[in-house]
Design a protein around this motif. Structure first.
Motif, PDB file in Angstrom:
ATOM      1  N   LEU A   1       1.112   3.338 -18.181  1.00  0.00           N
ATOM      2  CA  LEU A   1       1.978   2.167 -18.022  1.00  0.00           C
ATOM      3  C   LEU A   1       1.781   1.467 -16.670  1.00  0.00           C
ATOM      4  O   LEU A   1       2.449   0.472 -16.385  1.00  0.00           O
ATOM      5  N   SER A   2       0.876   2.014 -15.856  1.00  0.00           N
ATOM      6  CA  SER A   2       0.645   1.447 -14.529  1.00  0.00           C
ATOM      7  C   SER A   2       0.267  -0.024 -14.586  1.00  0.00           C
ATOM      8  O   SER A   2       0.754  -0.842 -13.795  1.00  0.00           O
ATOM      9  N   ILE A   3      -0.599  -0.377 -15.525  1.00  0.00           N
ATOM     10  CA  ILE A   3      -1.074  -1.763 -15.604  1.00  0.00           C
ATOM     11  C   ILE A   3       0.060  -2.728 -15.966  1.00  0.00           C
ATOM     12  O   ILE A   3      -0.026  -3.925 -15.701  1.00  0.00           O
ATOM     13  N   VAL A   4       1.134  -2.199 -16.553  1.00  0.00           N
ATOM     14  CA  VAL A   4       2.278  -3.039 -16.917  1.00  0.00           C
ATOM     15  C   VAL A   4       3.277  -3.136 -15.772  1.00  0.00           C
ATOM     16  O   VAL A   4       3.737  -4.228 -15.410  1.00  0.00           O
ATOM     17  N   PHE A   5       3.607  -1.991 -15.174  1.00  0.00           N
ATOM     18  CA  PHE A   5       4.704  -1.951 -14.208  1.00  0.00           C
ATOM     19  C   PHE A   5       4.283  -2.152 -12.748  1.00  0.00           C
ATOM     20  O   PHE A   5       5.076  -2.656 -11.950  1.00  0.00           O
ATOM     21  N   LEU A   6       3.063  -1.771 -12.370  1.00  0.00           N
ATOM     22  CA  LEU A   6       2.665  -1.920 -10.972  1.00  0.00           C
ATOM     23  C   LEU A   6       2.608  -3.388 -10.528  1.00  0.00           C
ATOM     24  O   LEU A   6       3.047  -3.698  -9.408  1.00  0.00           O
TER      25      LEU A   6
ATOM     26  N   VAL B   1       0.837  -1.205   0.000  1.00  0.00           N
ATOM     27  CA  VAL B   1       0.000   0.000   0.000  1.00  0.00           C
ATOM     28  C   VAL B   1       0.868   1.250   0.000  1.00  0.00           C
ATOM     29  O   VAL B   1       0.613   2.210  -0.748  1.00  0.00           O
ATOM     30  N   LEU B   2       1.905   1.251   0.830  1.00  0.00           N
ATOM     31  CA  LEU B   2       2.805   2.404   0.901  1.00  0.00           C
ATOM     32  C   LEU B   2       3.482   2.683  -0.442  1.00  0.00           C
ATOM     33  O   LEU B   2       3.554   3.825  -0.894  1.00  0.00           O
ATOM     34  N   VAL B   3       3.962   1.627  -1.087  1.00  0.00           N
ATOM     35  CA  VAL B   3       4.631   1.799  -2.378  1.00  0.00           C
ATOM     36  C   VAL B   3       3.646   2.323  -3.426  1.00  0.00           C
ATOM     37  O   VAL B   3       3.971   3.221  -4.211  1.00  0.00           O
ATOM     38  N   LEU B   4       2.430   1.798  -3.422  1.00  0.00           N
ATOM     39  CA  LEU B   4       1.415   2.280  -4.359  1.00  0.00           C
ATOM     40  C   LEU B   4       1.095   3.753  -4.123  1.00  0.00           C
ATOM     41  O   LEU B   4       0.934   4.534  -5.067  1.00  0.00           O
ATOM     42  N   GLN B   5       1.015   4.136  -2.863  1.00  0.00           N
ATOM     43  CA  GLN B   5       0.728   5.540  -2.547  1.00  0.00           C
ATOM     44  C   GLN B   5       1.898   6.442  -2.930  1.00  0.00           C
ATOM     45  O   GLN B   5       1.690   7.578  -3.364  1.00  0.00           O
TER      46      GLN B   5
ATOM     47  N   LYS C   1       2.279   8.419 -11.180  1.00  0.00           N
ATOM     48  CA  LYS C   1       3.499   8.760 -11.931  1.00  0.00           C
ATOM     49  C   LYS C   1       3.709   7.895 -13.172  1.00  0.00           C
ATOM     50  O   LYS C   1       4.346   8.311 -14.125  1.00  0.00           O
ATOM     51  N   LEU C   2       3.189   6.683 -13.176  1.00  0.00           N
ATOM     52  CA  LEU C   2       3.413   5.783 -14.302  1.00  0.00           C
ATOM     53  C   LEU C   2       2.379   5.945 -15.415  1.00  0.00           C
ATOM     54  O   LEU C   2       2.542   5.365 -16.496  1.00  0.00           O
ATOM     55  N   GLY C   3       1.332   6.684 -15.143  1.00  0.00           N
ATOM     56  CA  GLY C   3       0.326   6.954 -16.167  1.00  0.00           C
ATOM     57  C   GLY C   3      -0.269   5.688 -16.746  1.00  0.00           C
ATOM     58  O   GLY C   3      -0.642   4.752 -16.025  1.00  0.00           O
TER      59      GLY C   3
END
Length: 357
Positions: free
Chosen positions: A144-149, A131-135, A140-142
């Motif tokens: 590309l979030s679905i790829v990198f998160l 949760v902390l890392v996501l917050q 910031k990843l726009g």
């Protein structure tokens, strides 16, 4: 740093983690707690009952995934973020293991194996880190979030959780060693101390079953541990009945004592009533020579596992078992709750208002 992270306090953050974990534990464990008792007698003669028993047992193995997703939901994260946190929590929980060179049907292979519900503490730590890392990452990843998160948080944070698991698990081991020291004491004193310890542990993030198995509690020590869990349940049922809808005390009676974990950690005096109920209720264990096994030590009234183990190890009848394991703890729990509220004014029953809504 996201705005939500700036506004979050340490206390509110931890409470959300506890609340999410509590709901997950109740959801995951209740089906097995309710159905297993009724299904086991028919397993040998009914394929349907055997299959359904397997289903409810496997269902509880997904506690870490549920906990991660519900923790993320407490922080109002998106559905994608919820499943990412759930995945990370499962990896870090230790609810799985990689086993090499397993022989199945004359063939040797490497397999992944389910390993219970995992370590609850490490599940919470891993989910909280996710949760902390996501917050921190925010938007910031726009696109590309679905790829990198999933890579950064799901597997990355999950890997961190998995690597710290052996160290976090030492907490359970250390507590187990401490409790194991009680077994060298005089039987009545040993029963009181073990019972009080397990009454507290069952409403903490620590697993009573794991401790019972880890230190190999047998005989009177095992029965005392089971009585501690049973007495805690009895006390909590009496205390929660006044300030919650019927579903809460019913769930606790069926084995969901950990749903009071957030309440206990924010108002520790709850543990005093549970421990005192356990201390008084446990006196019958050494006096009647009741025993148990490492596998029955942490269950209490769940599935009637601990009472049945006590019945099999002693010369007492079913009526005595019901009196000592059900009637006495509930009567003592009711008296102690009323004593603390109406006479000593140590607390109000509002502290037992369930946070798992």
């Amino acid at each position: 740093m996201s705005e939500s992270l700036k506004k979050e306090t340490v206390g509110s953050f931890l409470l959300k983690v506890l609340n999410g974990t509590t709901i997950a534990i109740v959801v995951a464990l209740i089906p097995n707690a309710i159905l297993a008792t009724f299904l086991k007698p028919f397993v040998a003669n009914s394929v349907f009952c055997a299959e359904l028993l397997h289903i409810v047992q496997v269902f509880q193995f997904f506690t870490p995934i549920m906990a991660g997703a519900l923790i993320a939901q407490q922080f109002k994260l998106s559905p994608m973020h919820m499943v990412i946190v759930g995945g990370a929590a499962y990896i870090g929980s230790g609810a799985w293991r990689f086993v090499t060179n397993v022989t199945i049907a004359d063939k040797t292979a490497n397999i992944f194996q389910l390993a219970g519900i995992g370590d609850v503490i490490n599940t919470m730590i891993t989910a909280a880190l996710a949760v902390l890392v996501l917050q921190l990452i925010g938007n910031k990843l726009g696109s590309l979030s679905i790829v990198f998160l999933p890579i950064i948080v799901g597997t990355g944070v999950g890997y961190v959780g998995w690597k710290i698991l052996p160290f976090v698990s030492q907490i359970t081991t250390l507590i187990g060693h401490g409790i194991n020291a009680f077994t060298t004491l005089q039987p009545i004193l040993m029963s009181i101390l073990i019972s009080m310890s397990f009454a507290i542990i069952i409403i903490s993030p620590i697993s009573t079953v794991a401790i019972g198995l880890a230190i190999g509690l047998t005989g009177i020590g095992s029965a005392a541990a089971g009585m501690g869990v049973a007495a805690c349940a009895a006390f909590l049922v009496c205390a929660t009945l006044r300030v919650n809808k019927p579903g809460v005390p019913i769930a606790i009676a069926l084995g969901a004592m950990k749903m009071m974990m957030p309440n206990f950690l924010t108002t520790p005096i709850i543990g005093l009533g549970a421990a005192l109920t356990a201390a008084i209720s446990s006196l019958s264990i050494p006096l009647l020579g009741m025993g148990g096994t490492p596998g029955s030590a942490g269950f209490g009234l769940v599935g009637f596992v601990s009472p049945l183990a006590a019945l099999n190890s002693s010369n007492v009848g079913i009526l005595v078992i019901v009196l000592t394991w059900v009637v006495v703890p509930f009567v003592v729990g009711f008296i102690i709750d009323r004593l603390f509220v109406d006479v000593l004014h140590l607390y109000k029953n509002d502290i037992f208002k369930s946070k798992a809504n």
